[in-house]
Design an enzyme around this catalytic site. Structure first.
Site, short mmCIF file in Angstrom:
data_model
loop_
_atom_site.label_atom_id
_atom_site.label_comp_id
_atom_site.label_asym_id
_atom_site.label_seq_id
_atom_site.Cartn_x
_atom_site.Cartn_y
_atom_site.Cartn_z
N SER A 63 -6.18 3.59 4.55
CA SER A 63 -5.57 2.85 3.36
C SER A 63 -6.60 2.05 2.16
O SER A 63 -6.28 0.99 2.56
CB SER A 63 -4.07 1.94 3.66
OG SER A 63 -3.36 1.37 2.77
N LYS A 86 0.31 4.07 -2.69
CA LYS A 86 -0.91 4.72 -2.45
C LYS A 86 0.07 6.25 -2.70
O LYS A 86 -0.59 6.88 -3.29
CB LYS A 86 -1.54 4.81 -1.83
CG LYS A 86 -2.17 3.22 -1.58
CD LYS A 86 -3.23 3.28 -0.67
CE LYS A 86 -4.85 2.10 -0.38
NZ LYS A 86 -3.86 0.57 0.00
N SER A 89 1.01 -1.18 -0.22
CA SER A 89 -0.04 0.24 0.25
C SER A 89 0.56 0.87 0.26
O SER A 89 0.33 2.50 0.21
CB SER A 89 -1.01 -0.15 1.29
OG SER A 89 -2.09 -1.22 0.86
#
Length: 430
Positions: A188, A134, A131
């Site tokens: 997230s 991102k 993640s």
């Protein structure tokens, strides 16, 4: 055949004299499409790796679970940011204390203000982002998407791996872009990632968003990064490096809105009747923000394939440091705790400590996206990781004129080479 031999000779000659032209000491690597013309490719490979020094690890060694093989990108590793960073092992300046032992397979500690790399472990080794990817999404679209713009959620936005992290968007719900950024960075949210990438991708939707994310990585100089999903959920051919993550994170932290989102501890998701009639609160899952003095925020990540990844930043006595790490296990320390230990180590170093630097490339969005126009020979060479130039200062930069000379061949190459020499002399007052 004679023309090919002539072109090969020209390329070899240009590579041989490249240190004299650029003020560096290391010959250039031939760009893609040119290496085949060179008689001995080994002579023009990327700069040799720095001597290997093992990175400190916990003792006894932490067992690592078996998992599918990680992707092997067909790309060239180079000493971007300085020759000392061309190592799979430890890179620290002479006389600095030994960094703390961590389970991360690669990491970078850098100065957000100056771009100096204070230390690293395998900074250019390929890893899987999870993640923390991102942040690339934020770097690509935060400059252009208006925070007050409202977006209606589609079924495609909610199409992601069941059980993975989400901010709780509902089908046909309407949210502002600002709420989506908060859901992306606090919880997230993979649903927020899909929605923002679709919105940023314009007429091409999610596919266009992914193309723009990868274009942004190239604009930032993150040539070892490729996104296959906007959220960081595992996808074919998806990879990054600790060094690239530092480039991307530095671009994010340069923005006031990103810093505000990343440092937010709690936010409210608005009501979406009838599913969420009263709305609900979401909380930042980055423990560095709550437990590390001076924390500025960052991003956590985890998948079975990537293991734990982490990006964090903190400020102390006017210094702002950044840490990125990949491939960590959660024992004996969580990923954010390993990041905190590396930040402590970095803050303990002299402010002028440096073993390399983060290349400084300001993204230029004034031109068409690579998805909309065919890239030039120079752009193709750069995107394929070609021709690292090391000037007198010892840092890695690309010389577009020399790239074009190498790619063009013939009279055009000589003309561009002559222009490069004149420009270098003018800069030095010769």
């Amino acid at each position: 055949m004679a023309r090919s031999r002539s072109a090969a000779a020209l390329v070899s000659a240009l590579l041989a004299v490249s240190p004299l032209l650029t003020g560096g000491t290391t010959p250039l690597a031939a760009p893609a499409g040119v290496a085949a013309l060179v008689p001995h490719p080994g002579q023009v490979a990327v700069a040799a790796r720095a001597p290997h020094r093992p990175c400190p690890e916990p003792s006894p060694a932490v067992p690592r679970p078996s998992h599918p093989a990680r992707p092997t990108p067909d790309a060239t590793q180079g000493a971007v940011g300085g020759p000392a960073l061309a190592t799979a092992g430890l890179a620290t300046a002479p006389g600095t204390p030994t960094p703390p032992p961590v389970t991360a397979t690669s990491w970078v500690v850098a100065d957000l203000n100056t771009g100096a790399v204070l230390g690293a472990c395998g900074p250019h080794e390929y890893g899987v982002p999870a993640s923390v990817q991102k942040l690339l999404l934020a770097a690509a679209f935060m400059p252009d998407l208006k925070p007050e713009q409202k977006v209606r959620v589609t079924a495609g936005d909610l199409d992601f791996e069941p059980g993975s992290s989400a901010m709780g968007l509902v089908l046909d719900g309407e949210y502002t872009v600002e709420t989506l950024w908060l859901g992306l960075l606090l919880n997230s949210g993979n649903d927020a990632a899909n929605t923002l990438a679709r919105l940023g991708g314009g007429p091409d939707g999610l596919a266009g968003g992914l193309r723009e994310m990868n274009a942004e990585a190239r604009r930032l100089g993150a040539y070892q990064t490729h996104a296959a999903t906007p959220s960081g959920l595992d996808g074919p051919g998806q990879y990054t490096s600790a060094y690239d993550l530092a480039l991307i994170a530095r671009a994010c932290f340069a923005r006031e809105d990103f810093r505000r989102y990343a440092s937010t501890r709690e936010a409210q998701v608005p009501a979406q009747p009838p599913a969420h009639a009263r709305g609900f609160a979401m909380f930042n899952d980055n423990q560095l923000l709550f437990k590390y003095p001076g924390a500025l925020g960052g991003k956590t990540g985890y998948t079975d394939l990537a293991r734990h990844s982490f990006v964090g930043a903190a400020e102390r006595d006017g210094r702002r440091l950044l840490v990125t790490l990949l491939g960590a296990e959660n024992q004996p320390q969580a990923g954010w705790q390993q990041g905190a230990a590396l930040l402590d180590w970095g803050f303990g170093l002299r402010p002028d400590t440096a073993v390399g630097r983060l290349v400084d490339r300001t993204p230029d969005r004034s031109t068409a996206s690579p998805a909309a126009a065919a890239p030039s020979a120079v752009a193709r060479a750069a995107a394929e990781g070609a021709a690292e130039v090391r000037p007198a200062g010892g840092t890695g930069e690309r010389s577009p004129l020399l790239l074009a000379a190498l790619a063009g061949g013939g009279l055009a190459a000589l003309v561009l080479l002559f222009a490069l020499v004149r420009r270098r002399r003018a800069r030095r007052g010769m």
